[in-house]
Scaffold this active site. Structure first.
Site, mmCIF file in Angstrom:
data_model
loop_
_atom_site.group_PDB
_atom_site.id
_atom_site.type_symbol
_atom_site.label_atom_id
_atom_site.label_comp_id
_atom_site.label_asym_id
_atom_site.label_seq_id
_atom_site.Cartn_x
_atom_site.Cartn_y
_atom_site.Cartn_z
ATOM 1 C CG ASP A 188 21.195 -0.334 16.227
ATOM 2 O OD1 ASP A 188 20.057 -0.740 16.099
ATOM 3 O OD2 ASP A 188 21.666 0.083 15.855
ATOM 4 C CD GLU A 272 17.903 -4.465 17.196
ATOM 5 O OE1 GLU A 272 17.053 -4.876 16.068
ATOM 6 O OE2 GLU A 272 18.546 -3.784 16.746
ATOM 7 C CB CYS A 325 11.887 3.719 5.126
ATOM 8 S SG CYS A 325 12.214 4.922 4.518
ATOM 9 C CB CYS A 344 13.403 5.274 1.382
ATOM 10 S SG CYS A 344 12.488 4.463 1.601
ATOM 11 C CG ASP A 353 24.524 2.324 13.035
ATOM 12 O OD1 ASP A 353 24.372 1.286 13.334
ATOM 13 O OD2 ASP A 353 25.769 2.851 13.455
#
Length: 388
Positions: A188, A272, A325, A344, A353
């Site tokens: 990421d 990504e 999550c 969560c 991150d």
């Protein structure tokens, strides 16, 4: 299995005053021939509606050399001039195939100064390189050896905005894939940390442009005070270019080290698909995004993974990696960028991150193993949901 790839080796060299003058003339002639051929092609298409072939452009070049106005074109090597016409032909081929935009004219101030020599216009022997019209070999600093038995097919000489001279030698090289690795990693990218890995590690962002911002601002202020067209302005412009070159070199070196390490340690790398072009439109983040150079990082991962037998998986840009999550799979509402940690409902506490990197890895593994090519968005989420 080993594969043969085309790889360019780039070296810095220091020309003599005579060589520098000859190359500068060659750069100018290459730019002139390219622009005149582009103008002739555009005029023919505008007036007669027909396309001009490479052979016709080459015949034009012969006439220009014989004419009085452009007779100086015959004083430099003819090979870089012909290569300029070939590059223009390739540019038009890409344009008509809808792979690129319409070819643009080369600017003396903004375009890259370069000239390409084919095998008939240079001599490569015993580690020395001599170009056509040169009285002595180039003083090249061989910072690393060429592959054994390599024979360069072309030589490209260039000069950057900082006044540095480079020679690029493309050769065919046999590359052996790395031994298989058991690890897989999700990446990421960000601004505070250049890359956060699914293992929990955060690779810091050096922010090279930010470090040299004061030096750059000082050089730019000095440039702004100089009179246009003066020698002092040319010297000040060179100082600005050297600061930019220092930033770019350090950034590129760091990205090479990071990507090489990721490729060596992992068999599968998931990243990504970020829309960097859209991100730099945000005035608040544009400078930091450009300094991080995420697109260059991904490009390095792509070709290194292909060379060394690794798998690079690109996850859909609309995949909500930060809002999902990684423990229970629950999807929460949008999270503001200033929130770097969240909890969560299942009780899992997530670093924003690290959680995103873990979700990217899971999505990448699902995507690479999904033969049907189905999406990996949770709960049938569509791209209009957006957001990470």
């Amino acid at each position: 299995m080993a594969q043969v790839v085309k790889r360019a080796y780039r070296y810095r060299f220091y020309p003599t005053p005579g060589q520098a003058a000859e190359l500068a003339r060659t750069f100018g002639c290459v730019r002139l021939v390219y622009n005149k051929a582009l103008e002739a092609r555009a005029r023919e298409y505008r007036v007669e509606g027909r396309r001009v072939s490479y052979a016709e452009s080459s015949a034009m070049l012969t006439r220009w050399k014989r004419g009085g106005e452009f007779g100086f074109l015959s004083e430099v090597s003819c090979v870089p001039l012909q290569q300029a016409l070939r590059h223009l032909q390739a540019a038009f081929a890409n344009f008509f195939a809808r792979r690129a935009g319409y070819p643009a004219f080369k600017s003396r101030k903004r375009s890259r100064s370069s000239a390409e020599y084919t095998r008939s216009a240079f001599r490569w022997r015993d580690g020395t390189l001599r170009l056509a019209k040169m009285d002595a070999p180039l003083d090249v600093r061989w910072s690393r050896p060429l592959p054994e038995g390599a024979e360069p097919s072309t030589v490209t000489v260039s000069r950057d905005a900082a006044g540095r001279w480079f020679v690029s030698l493309p050769v065919e090289e046999k590359i052996t894939p790395l031994p298989p690795a058991d690890a897989a990693v999700g990446v990421d990218v960000g601004i505070t940390a250049l890359a956060t890995l699914s293992t929990g590690e955060k690779i810091p962002n050096p922010r090279h442009e930010r470090r040299d911002r004061r030096r750059l601002a000082k050089a730019q202020r000095a440039l702004a005070r100089k009179e246009k067209g003066s020698n002092n302005r040319a010297k000040a412009r060179l100082k600005v270019a050297r600061v930019y070159a220092r930033i770019a070199d350090r950034r590129r070196d760091h990205l090479h080290k990071v990507t090489t390490r990721l490729v060596r340690e992992n068999q599968v790398i998931a990243v990504e698909d970020l829309a960097v072009r859209n991100m730099v439109k945000n005035r608040s983040l544009a400078r930091a995004v450009a300094d991080a150079s995420w697109r260059e990082l991904r490009g390095m991962l792509e070709y290194k993974a292909a060379w060394y037998g690794r798998t690079l998986v690109v996850v859909d840009r609309w995949f909500p990696s930060s809002r999902l999550c990684s423990a229970c799979g629950a999807l929460r509402e949008a999270i503001p960028l200033n929130v770097r940690e969240w909890t969560c409902a299942c009780g899992a506490v997530h670093d924003r991150d690290v959680n995103a990197a873990r979700n990217v890895l899971a999505a990448g593994q699902a995507e690479s193993g999904n033969a049907c090519g189905a999406g990996v968005r949770p709960n049938g989420e569509t791209s209009s949901a957006g957001g990470r």
